[in-house]
Scaffold this motif. Structure first.
Motif, PDB file in Angstrom:
ATOM      1  N   THR A 179      48.573 -54.676  17.899  1.00 42.62           N
ATOM      2  CA  THR A 179      49.055 -55.186  19.318  1.00 42.62           C
ATOM      3  C   THR A 179      48.793 -56.557  19.358  1.00 42.62           C
ATOM      4  OG1 THR A 179      46.627 -54.674  19.952  1.00 42.62           O
ATOM      5  CG2 THR A 179      47.964 -52.867  19.999  1.00 42.62           C
ATOM      6  N   ARG A 229      58.908 -56.013  18.343  1.00 40.59           N
ATOM      7  CA  ARG A 229      58.120 -55.258  19.394  1.00 40.59           C
ATOM      8  C   ARG A 229      58.311 -54.263  19.427  1.00 40.59           C
ATOM      9  NH1 ARG A 229      58.007 -60.715  21.703  1.00 40.59           N
ATOM     10  NH2 ARG A 229      55.589 -61.534  21.996  1.00 40.59           N
ATOM     11  N   ASP A 243      54.171 -48.473  21.785  1.00 40.00           N
ATOM     12  CA  ASP A 243      53.472 -47.665  21.292  1.00 40.00           C
ATOM     13  C   ASP A 243      53.437 -46.162  21.672  1.00 40.00           C
ATOM     14  OD1 ASP A 243      50.260 -47.720  20.080  1.00 40.00           O
ATOM     15  OD2 ASP A 243      50.450 -45.987  21.574  1.00 40.00           O
ATOM     16  N   VAL A 258      51.896 -50.408  26.077  1.00 37.05           N
ATOM     17  CA  VAL A 258      51.218 -51.282  24.717  1.00 37.05           C
ATOM     18  C   VAL A 258      52.393 -51.499  23.761  1.00 37.05           C
ATOM     19  CG1 VAL A 258      49.700 -51.192  22.651  1.00 37.05           C
ATOM     20  CG2 VAL A 258      48.903 -50.364  24.879  1.00 37.05           C
ATOM     21  N   TRP A 259      52.433 -52.616  23.379  1.00 41.19           N
ATOM     22  CA  TRP A 259      53.563 -53.184  22.434  1.00 41.19           C
ATOM     23  C   TRP A 259      53.006 -53.142  21.031  1.00 41.19           C
ATOM     24  CZ3 TRP A 259      58.641 -52.983  23.449  1.00 41.19           C
ATOM     25  CH2 TRP A 259      59.196 -53.122  24.865  1.00 41.19           C
ATOM     26  N   ARG A 260      53.407 -52.587  20.072  1.00 41.26           N
ATOM     27  CA  ARG A 260      52.915 -52.759  18.833  1.00 41.26           C
ATOM     28  C   ARG A 260      53.702 -53.999  18.135  1.00 41.26           C
ATOM     29  NH1 ARG A 260      48.428 -50.648  17.290  1.00 41.26           N
ATOM     30  NH2 ARG A 260      47.732 -48.963  18.802  1.00 41.26           N
TER      31      ARG A 260
END
Length: 149
Positions: free
Chosen positions: A58, A88, A91, A97-99
């Motif tokens: 993240t 991006r 998740d 949430v962005w991974r």
């Protein structure tokens, strides 16, 4: 009365600290030159290495790993995303949430990045024996642990 220069000289711990800072600056400069030749800044390359090593981190994890503020990491991610090195993705477990994941381009160029890093390492450690490097690494880890506690 002792001169200020005399007070600041002769303590091997302080001398080592200054030398460590100087060496760090020189290594950074060498990486800057290598990375510029392949079209990245050292900061971009450093973030990209962590994206690959941490396997879909993240932005917060990257900020912690790089010890820089989240907005600064966001700016680096934005640039690497624009240039096609990362993307991006949401998740799977938490849609807030962005991974950050490496793209095919980043993976294809990973060997080139590794060769650039190898050139710097070869120059920096040219006459350093493996045993000395092992001892120095242990010393630096001890200093790091001391400062973290």
């Amino acid at each position: 009365m002792t001169s200020p220069a005399a007070v600041l000289q002769g303590d091997p711990r302080i001398d080592f600290s200054f030398l460590l800072g100087d060496v760090t600056r020189l290594v950074r400069r060498a990486y800057d030159q290598e990375m510029a030749a392949i079209g990245l800044t050292r900061s971009q390359w450093h973030l990209l290495v962590y994206v690959i090593r941490l396997e879909s981190p993240t932005q917060t994890q990257l900020a912690e790993a790089l010890d820089i503020a989240r907005p600064s990491v966001g700016t680096l991610i934005d640039h690497l995303e624009t240039t096609g090195y990362v993307s991006r993705v949401r998740d799977a477990g938490d849609r807030r949430v962005w991974r950050i994941i490496p793209t095919r381009l980043a993976i294809q160029r990973a060997e080139e990045f590794a060769r650039a890093a190898e050139r710097v390492a070869s120059q920096a450690f040219d006459s350093v024996a493996r045993n000395d490097l092992t001892k120095a690494t242990a010393l630096l880890l001890t200093i790091s642990d001391n400062l973290k506690s």
